[in-house]
Write a protein that holds these residues in place. Structure first.
Motif, mmCIF file in Angstrom:
data_model
loop_
_atom_site.group_PDB
_atom_site.id
_atom_site.type_symbol
_atom_site.label_atom_id
_atom_site.label_comp_id
_atom_site.label_asym_id
_atom_site.label_seq_id
_atom_site.Cartn_x
_atom_site.Cartn_y
_atom_site.Cartn_z
ATOM 1 N N MET A 1 0.831 -1.213 0.000
ATOM 2 C CA MET A 1 0.000 0.000 0.000
ATOM 3 C C MET A 1 0.860 1.254 0.000
ATOM 4 O O MET A 1 0.577 2.225 -0.696
ATOM 5 C CB MET A 1 -0.926 -0.001 1.216
ATOM 6 C CG MET A 1 -2.167 -0.858 1.062
ATOM 7 S SD MET A 1 -3.337 -0.196 -0.165
ATOM 8 C CE MET A 1 -3.974 1.240 0.701
ATOM 9 N N ALA B 1 -3.496 -0.723 -6.225
ATOM 10 C CA ALA B 1 -3.802 -0.167 -4.904
ATOM 11 C C ALA B 1 -5.203 -0.546 -4.462
ATOM 12 O O ALA B 1 -5.435 -0.835 -3.274
ATOM 13 C CB ALA B 1 -3.643 1.348 -4.938
ATOM 14 N N SER C 1 -5.937 -2.714 -1.186
ATOM 15 C CA SER C 1 -6.740 -2.089 -0.132
ATOM 16 C C SER C 1 -7.923 -2.966 0.252
ATOM 17 O O SER C 1 -8.282 -3.058 1.436
ATOM 18 C CB SER C 1 -7.232 -0.704 -0.589
ATOM 19 O OG SER C 1 -8.150 -0.817 -1.668
#
Length: 248
Positions: A11, A233, A237
């Motif tokens: 991340m 991402a 996430s």
């Protein structure tokens, strides 16, 4: 625990890339905004210009907006991973998804515009020539803008020196702008008709067309790179979001 730590690192990596890309786009937008002598600037002085070209004048605002949002998103993603906040991660995912969809649409528009650029620019020829022949040399806003554009991009008029024939400048001095003559051919520092006729200085709209075509590909490539980072991402996430939920 090891997997969770790896996801946090990922991340940080992905959002660090998004943050840096946002900073670069924001810087580009600020540069375009303050560069009043760029080719985008003189579109403001073209009467009856197509709406698609008129919007290029405001591209700096779009770049600044996108860059600012990416900066915020990069920070939000890193903070959400560090604090293990499901709310922040979900918010991050939702906003990045919206931005991703907008960027894909924008990339498609840019690619389509590349194919229409030549046609749109050719449609400006008559209006630009009329404007130059009527106002160049007298208009205190148009003349310096065209001078700075021609000096910066080493071009002359719309197509060539003939665009300035019978203009106030040509009528007053009997010459053409110095940039319309080759430097090594204009030893007398006077760009008269004889020097202008044998010069090979390209027209500014040919330079503008090439400028747009070259930069559309660069912008599209950057957008695709950012999109790849955003997809990665979003995936990370959501995985991290589920892991945090299972811990709770």
């Amino acid at each position: 625990m090891c997997c969770s730590g790896f996801l946090k690192i990922m991340m940080f990596v992905f959002n660090g890339g998004i943050f840096l890309a946002g900073a670069a786009i924001l810087g580009l937008g600020v540069w375009v905004k303050v560069d009043s002598g760029s080719l985008l600037g003189f579109l403001d002085g073209v009467e009856d210009a197509p709406d698609a070209l008129d919007q290029l004048v405001h591209v700096s605002y779009l770049l600044i907006g996108v860059g600012s949002v990416l900066l915020v998103m990069g920070f939000l993603g890193c903070c959400g991973a560090m604090r293990e906040s499901r709310c922040m991660l979900l918010t991050f995912f939702s906003i990045v998804l919206i931005i991703f969809i907008i960027e894909v649409a924008g990339a498609i528009v840019l690619l389509v515009f590349q194919g229409l650029a030549d046609q749109l620019l050719q449609g400006l020829e008559d209006e630009v020539r009329k404007g130059l022949q009527a106002r160049y040399g007298d208009d205190n806003s148009m003349t310096p803008l065209w001078n700075s554009t021609m000096e910066e991009f080493h071009c002359c008029g719309y197509k060539n020196y003939s665009d300035f024939e019978n203009s106030p400048y040509n009528t007053r001095y009997g010459t053409f702008p110095p940039t319309c003559c080759n430097e090594n051919d204009n030893a007398t520092a006077v760009c008269d008709l004889a020097h202008a006729e044998r010069s090979d200085v390209p027209g500014c709209f040919h330079v503008l067309l090439k400028f747009i075509e070259d930069n559309v590909l660069i912008i599209a490539a950057v957008a695709l790179g950012i999109a790849a980072l955003e997809i990665a991402a979003m995936v990370v996430s959501m995985v991290l979001y589920k892991q945090i939920g299972s811990k709770a």
